[in-house]
Write a protein that holds these residues in place. Structure first.
Motif, PDB file in Angstrom:
ATOM      1  N   ASP A  30     104.768  38.393 -69.015  1.00 31.10           N
ATOM      2  CA  ASP A  30     103.745  37.388 -68.703  1.00 31.10           C
ATOM      3  C   ASP A  30     104.473  36.089 -68.408  1.00 31.10           C
ATOM      4  O   ASP A  30     104.970  35.422 -69.315  1.00 31.10           O
ATOM      5  CB  ASP A  30     102.806  37.252 -69.915  1.00 31.10           C
ATOM      6  CG  ASP A  30     101.623  36.316 -69.670  1.00 31.10           C
ATOM      7  OD1 ASP A  30     101.662  35.549 -68.694  1.00 31.10           O
ATOM      8  OD2 ASP A  30     100.682  36.351 -70.476  1.00 31.10           O
ATOM      9  N   THR A  35      95.517  38.565 -74.446  1.00 34.64           N
ATOM     10  CA  THR A  35      96.234  37.462 -73.815  1.00 34.64           C
ATOM     11  C   THR A  35      95.306  36.321 -73.418  1.00 34.64           C
ATOM     12  O   THR A  35      95.742  35.362 -72.766  1.00 34.64           O
ATOM     13  CB  THR A  35      97.002  37.959 -72.576  1.00 34.64           C
ATOM     14  OG1 THR A  35      96.087  38.613 -71.678  1.00 34.64           O
ATOM     15  CG2 THR A  35      98.103  38.926 -72.962  1.00 34.64           C
ATOM     16  N   ILE A  93     101.288  38.769 -64.638  1.00 36.00           N
ATOM     17  CA  ILE A  93     101.288  39.622 -65.828  1.00 36.00           C
ATOM     18  C   ILE A  93     101.498  41.056 -65.367  1.00 36.00           C
ATOM     19  O   ILE A  93     100.705  41.591 -64.577  1.00 36.00           O
ATOM     20  CB  ILE A  93      99.966  39.489 -66.597  1.00 36.00           C
ATOM     21  CG1 ILE A  93      99.746  38.022 -66.999  1.00 36.00           C
ATOM     22  CG2 ILE A  93      99.955  40.391 -67.832  1.00 36.00           C
ATOM     23  CD1 ILE A  93      98.338  37.720 -67.442  1.00 36.00           C
TER      24      ILE A  93
END
Length: 262
Positions: free
Chosen positions: A9, A76, A43
């Protein structure tokens, strides 16, 4: 058992979630992380069993892989993202659109097909899965899958790229590859999902792709209400790896246009 996906990420801005091809891992997206993270939050998860993600248990299913990705969104803090998938990643992205449509701000599909497997393709997948399980290594993938992952231009003129792809295939866990083959063999037709999708889409295909052809890509684009089709020259199935600059340019223009339209 719930699988928690390992993901890289990096970057900031509009989130771009990229789902990798079979039988590779998120390592295939190296050029995308390097080329796009200056403008976007990139990501790149490893789908279950691949790379840094555990396989877990449960019936092989592309839907289960999509649910894994949805849990990654929650973990996330992502509410929506541009979701891109190549090959197997495209199947997972389409399943995500069906099961978790609110997460998808835009859809990028590359080297993938909307239809279910033919009987012949399904039979090949299941035969390869049985051999992967029996042998415990990926020799069958190197023999039967690797030759079609890149186009003839890459094979003949881009030895480093081909060598990297071969290395990624060699490092694939046999159990994960077998599970994914069974999951792909069991998936249904996604055309109905695409027809109902109300977000912009970009469909990409290498002009030398023997696994998901330009005709397949056109069928995907035609099923989508709002889609553009980009044909990547001198690229086979792994167009993002074979022609990363062209892939990144198209992906960046698509994601940037979505960001402006918000």
């Amino acid at each position: 058992m719930t699988v928690q996906l390992y993901a890289r990420d990096i970057g900031a801005g509009t989130p771009l979630v990229l789902l990798h091809a079979f039988p590779l891992s998120s390592s295939m997206w190296l050029a995308q992380r390097e080329g796009l993270a200056g403008r976007f939050r990139v990501i790149t998860p490893d789908l279950r069993g691949f790379g840094g993600s555990r396989l877990g248990d449960g019936e092989p299913s592309v839907d289960a892989m999509a649910d894994d990705v949805a849990r990654l969104f929650a973990r996330t803090g992502l509410s929506r993202a541009v979701v891109g998938g190549l090959s197997l990643g495209g199947y997972v992205a389409m399943a995500l659109c069906r099961r978790h449509p609110d997460l998808v701000h835009g859809l990028l599909l590359a080297g993938t097909r909307a239809g279910a497997d033919t009987d012949d393709v399904r039979g090949t997948r299941l035969r390869q899965a049985e051999r992967l399980e029996r042998d415990g290594d990926v020799t069958v993938l190197l023999d039967e899958v690797l030759p079609d992952l890149v186009g003839p231009t890459t094979f003949q003129q881009r030895a480093l790229v081909y060598g990297r792809v071969r290395g990624l295939v060699q490092s694939t866990p046999a159990a994960a590859a077998a599970w994914a083959q069974r999951a792909m063999a069991a998936r249904g037709d996604a055309s109905g999902t695409l027809r109902e999708l109300n977000v912009p889409a970009l469909v990409m295909v290498g002009d030398e792709d023997a696994l998901a052809t330009e005709a397949d890509a056109r069928a995907v684009a035609e099923a989508l209400p709002n889609a553009e089709l980009t044909v990547v020259p001198r690229a086979g199935h792994l167009c993002a790896v074979e022609q990363p600059d062209l892939f990144n340019q198209a992906a960046a223009e698509f994601a940037a246009a979505l960001a402006r339209a918000r």
